[in-house]
Design a protein around this motif. Structure first.
Motif, mmCIF file in Angstrom:
data_model
loop_
_atom_site.group_PDB
_atom_site.id
_atom_site.type_symbol
_atom_site.label_atom_id
_atom_site.label_comp_id
_atom_site.label_asym_id
_atom_site.label_seq_id
_atom_site.Cartn_x
_atom_site.Cartn_y
_atom_site.Cartn_z
ATOM 1 N N PHE A 148 0.908 -1.220 -0.094
ATOM 2 C CA PHE A 148 -0.092 -0.042 -0.067
ATOM 3 C C PHE A 148 0.846 1.129 0.026
ATOM 4 O O PHE A 148 2.118 1.014 0.214
ATOM 5 C CB PHE A 148 -0.987 -0.034 1.311
ATOM 6 N N TYR A 149 0.291 2.395 -0.512
ATOM 7 C CA TYR A 149 0.822 3.634 -0.207
ATOM 8 C C TYR A 149 -0.045 4.471 0.014
ATOM 9 O O TYR A 149 -1.442 4.543 -0.320
ATOM 10 C CB TYR A 149 1.686 4.177 -1.489
ATOM 11 N N LYS A 150 0.008 5.712 0.671
ATOM 12 C CA LYS A 150 -0.555 6.713 1.332
ATOM 13 C C LYS A 150 -0.645 7.671 0.197
ATOM 14 O O LYS A 150 0.387 8.399 -0.337
ATOM 15 C CB LYS A 150 -0.695 7.176 2.413
ATOM 16 N N ASP A 151 -2.130 8.347 -0.101
ATOM 17 C CA ASP A 151 -2.121 9.561 -0.973
ATOM 18 C C ASP A 151 -3.045 10.498 -0.373
ATOM 19 O O ASP A 151 -3.691 10.359 0.391
ATOM 20 C CB ASP A 151 -2.540 8.987 -2.656
ATOM 21 N N ILE A 152 -3.030 11.858 -1.210
ATOM 22 C CA ILE A 152 -4.080 12.612 -0.969
ATOM 23 C C ILE A 152 -5.136 12.654 -1.907
ATOM 24 O O ILE A 152 -5.154 13.063 -3.234
ATOM 25 C CB ILE A 152 -3.754 14.078 -0.701
ATOM 26 N N ASP A 153 -6.606 12.496 -1.517
ATOM 27 C CA ASP A 153 -7.477 12.520 -2.632
ATOM 28 C C ASP A 153 -8.101 13.848 -2.881
ATOM 29 O O ASP A 153 -7.501 15.046 -2.293
ATOM 30 C CB ASP A 153 -8.699 11.865 -2.238
ATOM 31 N N LYS A 154 -9.095 14.181 -3.792
ATOM 32 C CA LYS A 154 -9.347 15.410 -4.164
ATOM 33 C C LYS A 154 -10.069 16.573 -3.240
ATOM 34 O O LYS A 154 -10.093 17.550 -3.485
ATOM 35 C CB LYS A 154 -10.440 15.272 -5.481
ATOM 36 N N PHE A 155 -10.347 15.854 -2.266
ATOM 37 C CA PHE A 155 -10.983 16.571 -1.233
ATOM 38 C C PHE A 155 -10.090 16.712 0.024
ATOM 39 O O PHE A 155 -10.274 17.348 1.065
ATOM 40 C CB PHE A 155 -12.002 15.765 -0.334
ATOM 41 N N GLY A 156 -8.872 16.390 -0.307
ATOM 42 C CA GLY A 156 -7.680 16.742 0.814
ATOM 43 C C GLY A 156 -7.685 15.779 1.893
ATOM 44 O O GLY A 156 -7.073 15.823 3.014
ATOM 45 N N ASN A 157 -7.986 14.449 1.790
ATOM 46 C CA ASN A 157 -7.996 13.589 2.912
ATOM 47 C C ASN A 157 -6.884 12.673 2.460
ATOM 48 O O ASN A 157 -6.867 12.342 1.396
ATOM 49 C CB ASN A 157 -9.403 12.728 2.832
ATOM 50 N N GLU A 158 -6.306 11.997 3.438
ATOM 51 C CA GLU A 158 -5.295 10.952 3.293
ATOM 52 C C GLU A 158 -6.155 9.722 3.035
ATOM 53 O O GLU A 158 -6.777 9.247 3.971
ATOM 54 C CB GLU A 158 -4.358 11.020 4.539
#
Length: 604
Positions: free
Chosen positions: A421-431
């Motif tokens: 897995f990897y962590k990203d930021i969605d279009k709403f600014g959530n991790e």
């Protein structure tokens, strides 16, 4: 189950209530690896309530019940406690079962350094005398992130030894620190179920991997000793337009710009057999790889990394190149990350704190590519330890149509692959957490500054007419005795050491098929390593060099070295008593013969 805590960790011992204390202590000794009674067990942490071996007392009589914690301390000779404490503070305590390893010289040196960042007394904030200290001037630890972020330029990754100081700091002095290598394979020896793919359990199943930015790096700077090393490597691309690859040979030294930092100094580039085009590279099997490493070691060098070009000419009149690797494309492709991970796995970093005896790697990657100013730039990288594990266990694949993306393999009947897995930021600014299918390779890359010194350093001499580089037959540059004779005739320096101090020339003397000097060149290599002209002159008077000069004279190039050889004090009889090459068939004949053993023609 009785828990026993020792300086190396906690172990669980299975026992019965009626079991005698002596039997229980034998189990403890076996579990912790003690051959004799070199330890004591207490019921309290402060070493009170010692449990002595007795055949008459049971655990139930001593009121030891299920789940209790006992404390084990190894016995030490009188007067050695302070010595043991000093050793554990300075070197750290090896994990239980870790092999005895000899770390690199630079690691042994940095272990002994203080590493703290000393600051001067602040005239405005400090209210104490010249001998006092306060929060504004007290020395900082080498892993202080605020200090590293305020350097110019900011440092995103602390040095590996600063990271070790962070782990081994505090009250326990790192007694329980163990740098464990990540494994993506099923643990062997699990007998409670059929083997994969028929069965798997939580004991043998590898843990899922969440990719994080690595906080440290094993090498903090890459420095080429001089511009000539890089220019000669780039000459291949300038003449052919094809990409090229080489191995960096040098040494690891202290990098003083970063606390407890390590620098990879590059002294030479060896170019292995390869096939290069304008947009691809294929590394071929190198039969001389082992010999090259051996010669480099005798010269005080080692393989510290690899370098490759990714250059496309933009304007030949201006000499500019295309700026293709940037934040909008990629810095390293997934295939390059996998190759770098494979190289790093082949060159592990010896580490005393790892149960395996190694952790990570100091092997670096350098890319010669276009910069923002459309000039050739050298960019340095490493891949993270997580990437090394994924590559070692064959869990990472490149994407065919997107070089900036990798792909974590899916489990099959032949191989179980843990989830990545990897962590990203969605279009709403959530991790959010994403499955690494596909995977941006930025999560695997660690950047390293690559520099050239203001004052060039020369491990090997620089010539206006250098000896040809190996494996450049496509350019018409071959390493043979004709090129050696030409090189010697054009370099008429009175100092023999300056003439012979060429990395590629030394490799040719050892690896040529006509007169290999692998077993008789150690004295010359020692002379080059220590820059000792007297040793070089001693080797020059040997029969081997006389034979080399004779071979050069047979190709029709006049060499002044033969006259110099006799003038220095060498014997002309020794030259005549050496092996000689037939002018007709070039066969090497034994000394003292007048006719060629191959073609029977007379010696001319």
């Amino acid at each position: 189950i009785i828990r026993v805590q020792s300086p190396e960790g906690v172990k669980r011992i299975t026992a019965t209530k009626r079991e005698t204390v002596a039997t229980f202590l034998k189990k403890v000794a076996k579990e912790f690896g003690f051959r004799n009674n070199g330890f004591s067990v207490y019921t309290n942490r402060n070493r009170t309530g010692e449990i002595t071996a007795s055949q008459n007392k049971s655990l139930n009589l001593l009121k030891i019940k299920h789940g209790d914690m006992l404390f084990l301390y190894p016995s030490s000779p009188a007067g050695s406690s302070s010595e043991t404490m000093d050793t554990s503070v300075s070197q750290g305590l090896r994990p239980l079962g870790a092999p005895q390893v000899v770390e690199d010289e630079i690691d042994q040196y940095l272990i002994k350094q203080d590493g703290k960042i000393y600051r001067n007394r602040d005239q405005q904030l400090c209210r104490h005398g010249p001998l006092g200290k306060c929060v504004h001037c007290v020395p900082l630890e080498p892993f202080d992130e605020d200090y590293l972020n305020h350097l110019e330029p900011p440092v995103k990754h602390m040095s590996f030894h600063a990271y070790i100081r962070k782990l081994t700091g505090g009250a326990d002095k790192g007694k329980f620190v163990a740098l464990e290598n990540i494994s993506c394979k099923i643990k062997s020896g699990c007998e409670g179920h059929p083997p994969w793919p028929e069965g798997i359990c939580t004991k043998c199943q590898p843990s899922a991997i969440t990719l994080n930015r690595q906080k440290y790096r094993h090498v903090d700077n890459i420095m080429f000793e001089n511009h000539t090393i890089a220019d000669r490597f780039l000459d291949f691309w300038r003449k052919t337009g094809n990409q090229h690859l080489g191995y960096l040979y040098g040494r690891y030294t202290e990098h003083k710009d970063i606390p407890l930092g390590i620098r990879a100094e590059v002294a030479a580039i060896y170019e292995p057999p390869q096939i290069g085009t304008q947009n691809s590279l294929e590394i071929l099997e190198d039969p001389k790889a082992e010999v090259v490493d051996e010669i480099a070691a005798k010269l005080g060098l080692r393989k510290v990394g690899w370098i490759f070009t990714d250059l496309v000419s933009e304007d030949t009149r201006k000499g500019t190149v295309r700026y293709s690797r940037n934040k909008d494309t990629y810095y390293l492709s997934a295939e390059e990350c996998i190759t770098a991970g494979n190289f790093q796995n082949q060159q592990p970093n010896i580490c005393r704190l790892s149960p395996d005896g190694h952790f990570g790697s100091k092997f670096v990657t350098v890319v010669a590519t276009g910069g923002p100013d459309n000039q050739v730039h050298f960019e340095g990288y490493q891949v993270s330890n997580q990437c090394m594990a994924l590559v070692r266990d064959e869990c990472l694949l490149p994407c065919r149509d997107a070089p900036e993306l990798g792909y974590a393999k899916e489990s099959s009947s032949e191989q179980y692959v843990p989830d990545v897995f990897y962590k990203d930021i969605d279009k709403f600014g959530n991790e959010i957490t994403q499955l690494a299918r596909p995977l941006p390779v930025e999560y695997l890359i660690i950047d390293i500054t690559t520099t050239f010194p203001k004052d060039p350093v020369y491990t090997f001499s620089i010539s206006q007419n250098p000896f040809p580089i190996e494996n450049r037959d496509v350019l018409g540059e071959t390493q043979d005795f004709h090129s050696l004779a030409t090189y010697l005739s054009q370099n008429t320096s009175s100092v023999f050491l300056d003439t012979i101090s060429d990395f590629h020339l030394l490799l040719f003397l050892v690896t040529n098929e006509v007169m290999p000097l692998r077993d008789s060149i150690s004295l010359l290599l020692e002379a080059v390593r220590t820059k000792n002209e007297e040793l070089a002159q001693t080797w020059k008077k040997s029969e081997q060099w006389a034979t080399i000069e004779q071979l050069c004279s047979t190709v029709g190039v006049q060499i002044s070295g033969l006259q110099e050889y006799g003038a220095i004090g060498g014997s002309t009889h020794a030259a005549s008593a050496a092996m000689w090459a037939c002018q007709h068939c070039t066969f090497m004949n034994q000394p003292g013969t007048d006719h060629c053993e191959m073609c029977s023609l007379p010696r001319t």
